[in-house]
Scaffold this motif. Structure first.
Motif, PDB file in Angstrom:
ATOM      1  N   THR A 127       0.831  -1.198   0.000  1.00 28.67           N
ATOM      2  CA  THR A 127       0.000   0.000   0.000  1.00 28.67           C
ATOM      3  C   THR A 127       0.871   1.256   0.000  1.00 28.67           C
ATOM      4  N   LEU A 128       0.324   2.332  -0.531  1.00 24.51           N
ATOM      5  CA  LEU A 128       1.043   3.600  -0.516  1.00 24.51           C
ATOM      6  C   LEU A 128       1.325   4.058   0.908  1.00 24.51           C
ATOM      7  N   ASN A 129       0.373   3.822   1.809  1.00 25.96           N
ATOM      8  CA  ASN A 129       0.588   4.209   3.210  1.00 25.96           C
ATOM      9  C   ASN A 129       1.786   3.483   3.807  1.00 25.96           C
ATOM     10  N   ASN A 130       1.932   2.197   3.501  1.00 30.11           N
ATOM     11  CA  ASN A 130       3.069   1.444   4.026  1.00 30.11           C
ATOM     12  C   ASN A 130       4.382   1.931   3.427  1.00 30.11           C
ATOM     13  N   VAL A 131       4.359   2.253   2.141  1.00 31.20           N
ATOM     14  CA  VAL A 131       5.576   2.751   1.489  1.00 31.20           C
ATOM     15  C   VAL A 131       6.006   4.082   2.103  1.00 31.20           C
ATOM     16  N   VAL A 132       5.065   4.995   2.288  1.00 31.03           N
ATOM     17  CA  VAL A 132       5.399   6.311   2.836  1.00 31.03           C
ATOM     18  C   VAL A 132       5.786   6.195   4.310  1.00 31.03           C
ATOM     19  N   ALA A 133       5.213   5.243   5.016  1.00 33.93           N
ATOM     20  CA  ALA A 133       5.649   5.003   6.399  1.00 33.93           C
ATOM     21  C   ALA A 133       7.111   4.575   6.427  1.00 33.93           C
ATOM     22  N   GLU A 134       7.528   3.803   5.434  1.00 28.26           N
ATOM     23  CA  GLU A 134       8.931   3.400   5.358  1.00 28.26           C
ATOM     24  C   GLU A 134       9.816   4.592   5.014  1.00 28.26           C
TER      25      GLU A 134
ATOM     26  N   ASP B 272       9.221   7.580   6.014  1.00 29.97           N
ATOM     27  CA  ASP B 272       9.332   8.263   7.309  1.00 29.97           C
ATOM     28  C   ASP B 272      10.381   7.599   8.194  1.00 29.97           C
ATOM     29  N   ASP B 273      10.403   6.265   8.197  1.00 32.41           N
ATOM     30  CA  ASP B 273      11.368   5.544   9.024  1.00 32.41           C
ATOM     31  C   ASP B 273      12.801   5.816   8.564  1.00 32.41           C
ATOM     32  N   VAL B 274      13.009   5.799   7.247  1.00 36.16           N
ATOM     33  CA  VAL B 274      14.351   6.085   6.721  1.00 36.16           C
ATOM     34  C   VAL B 274      14.758   7.512   7.075  1.00 36.16           C
ATOM     35  N   ARG B 275      13.827   8.455   6.932  1.00 38.77           N
ATOM     36  CA  ARG B 275      14.128   9.839   7.304  1.00 38.77           C
ATOM     37  C   ARG B 275      14.530   9.926   8.773  1.00 38.77           C
ATOM     38  N   ASN B 276      13.793   9.239   9.641  1.00 31.91           N
ATOM     39  CA  ASN B 276      14.109   9.280  11.071  1.00 31.91           C
ATOM     40  C   ASN B 276      15.502   8.716  11.351  1.00 31.91           C
ATOM     41  N   GLN B 277      15.875   7.654  10.620  1.00 34.62           N
ATOM     42  CA  GLN B 277      17.220   7.102  10.800  1.00 34.62           C
ATOM     43  C   GLN B 277      18.288   8.108  10.382  1.00 34.62           C
ATOM     44  N   LEU B 278      18.042   8.790   9.285  1.00 33.19           N
ATOM     45  CA  LEU B 278      19.013   9.783   8.817  1.00 33.19           C
ATOM     46  C   LEU B 278      19.103  10.958   9.786  1.00 33.19           C
ATOM     47  N   ARG B 279      17.958  11.443  10.227  1.00 30.85           N
ATOM     48  CA  ARG B 279      17.981  12.597  11.135  1.00 30.85           C
ATOM     49  C   ARG B 279      18.673  12.241  12.454  1.00 30.85           C
ATOM     50  N   ALA B 280      18.473  11.011  12.926  1.00 31.18           N
ATOM     51  CA  ALA B 280      19.136  10.581  14.155  1.00 31.18           C
ATOM     52  C   ALA B 280      20.644  10.572  13.995  1.00 31.18           C
ATOM     53  N   ALA B 281      21.112  10.402  12.751  1.00 21.99           N
ATOM     54  CA  ALA B 281      22.548  10.409  12.480  1.00 21.99           C
ATOM     55  C   ALA B 281      23.045  11.799  12.104  1.00 21.99           C
ATOM     56  N   GLY B 282      22.161  12.793  12.151  1.00 18.44           N
ATOM     57  CA  GLY B 282      22.555  14.164  11.834  1.00 18.44           C
ATOM     58  C   GLY B 282      22.554  14.483  10.350  1.00 18.44           C
ATOM     59  N   VAL B 283      21.902  13.652   9.546  1.00 21.77           N
ATOM     60  CA  VAL B 283      21.878  13.842   8.094  1.00 21.77           C
ATOM     61  C   VAL B 283      20.537  14.445   7.693  1.00 21.77           C
ATOM     62  N   GLN B 284      20.572  15.555   6.951  1.00 24.45           N
ATOM     63  CA  GLN B 284      19.356  16.270   6.573  1.00 24.45           C
ATOM     64  C   GLN B 284      18.938  16.017   5.131  1.00 24.45           C
ATOM     65  N   THR B 285      19.524  15.051   4.462  1.00 20.93           N
ATOM     66  CA  THR B 285      19.166  14.733   3.080  1.00 20.93           C
ATOM     67  C   THR B 285      17.664  14.470   2.974  1.00 20.93           C
ATOM     68  N   LEU B 286      17.038  15.053   1.946  1.00 19.64           N
ATOM     69  CA  LEU B 286      15.604  14.883   1.743  1.00 19.64           C
ATOM     70  C   LEU B 286      15.294  13.450   1.311  1.00 19.64           C
ATOM     71  N   VAL B 287      14.122  12.945   1.742  1.00 17.20           N
ATOM     72  CA  VAL B 287      13.743  11.558   1.462  1.00 17.20           C
ATOM     73  C   VAL B 287      12.347  11.519   0.842  1.00 17.20           C
ATOM     74  N   SER B 288      12.192  10.673  -0.158  1.00 14.95           N
ATOM     75  CA  SER B 288      10.901  10.518  -0.819  1.00 14.95           C
ATOM     76  C   SER B 288      10.784   9.090  -1.339  1.00 14.95           C
ATOM     77  N   THR B 289       9.725   8.823  -2.094  1.00 17.32           N
ATOM     78  CA  THR B 289       9.595   7.594  -2.885  1.00 17.32           C
ATOM     79  C   THR B 289       9.180   8.023  -4.279  1.00 17.32           C
ATOM     80  N   SER B 290       9.747   7.433  -5.304  1.00 16.92           N
ATOM     81  CA  SER B 290       9.409   7.844  -6.660  1.00 16.92           C
ATOM     82  C   SER B 290       8.236   7.015  -7.181  1.00 16.92           C
TER      83      SER B 290
END
Length: 207
Positions: free
Chosen positions: A46-53, A55-73
């Protein structure tokens, strides 16, 4: 980051890819990366599950101090039709191929992207950064309406895309793709490659 099957089944691979990305980010710095996409045109969950993932990847990056933008194509039509889900990402990552619009000739590929696709995405996702993550034209395969695959038409499409990008520098467009992908299902899908067929100097000729 590739995703096959459900988000749950892909999560170990995605988390490993996050670690690989963080290692590369630490080695090469932030400027090399304009964004990160989690999956491409995923229909197996589902799209909701993909976008939740996402969000999870973004949270991992932010926790490491990385501000790279995250999306799904995804396809521009899917984003247009599901804005409440797919506009939640950090930026809009849209695949937009004029070839799959049966009313557009190759020489209008860039016009299609900037006069049809981009305005539709701006209406769907107001204020969001839009990136066209795929756009190109196949060199062989089946004709569909006005969309005719051929090497001359591939060149014509890429020329028009390049000129359209010159006229609107606010939108980044990534040409699809470097070489043919013979593992795909049909000749249209296999033959978007540029290398070995076209001269890059011709593609970037003066508009």
């Amino acid at each position: 980051m590739p995703m096959k099957g459900s988000v749950a089944s892909s999560r170990p691979s995605i988390n490993n890819d996050v670690k690989t990305f963080l290692a590369a980010w630490n080695k090469y710095g932030a400027k090399r990366y304009v964004g990160l996409t989690v999956g491409n045109e995923i229909y197996s969950d589902t799209l909701n599950n993909v976008v939740a993932e996402v969000d999870d990847v973004r949270n991992q990056l932010r926790a490491a101090g990385v501000q790279t933008l995250v999306s799904t194509s995804h396809t521009w039509v899917m984003i247009r039709d599901n804005p409440t889900i797919l506009c939640r990402t950090d930026f809009v990552a849209a695949n937009a191929h004029a070839f799959y619009d049966t009313n557009t000739i190759a020489a209008k590929a860039g016009d299609f992207v900037f006069k049809v696709v981009v305005p539709a995405l701006q209406r769907a996702c107001p204020g969001k950064q839009i990136t066209i993550t795929e756009s190109g034209w196949p060199s062989r395969g089946s004709t569909d309406g006005l969309a005719v695959p051929s090497i001359p038409n591939e060149l014509s499409a890429l020329l028009n895309l390049n000129c359209a990008c010159r006229d609107d520098t606010s939108i980044s467009v990534y040409a699809f793709e470097y070489d043919d992908q013979d593992w795909k299902d049909d000749d249209d899908e296999r033959s978007f490659g540029i290398s070995g067929k076209l001269n890059f100097g011709d593609i970037f000729a003066q508009c």
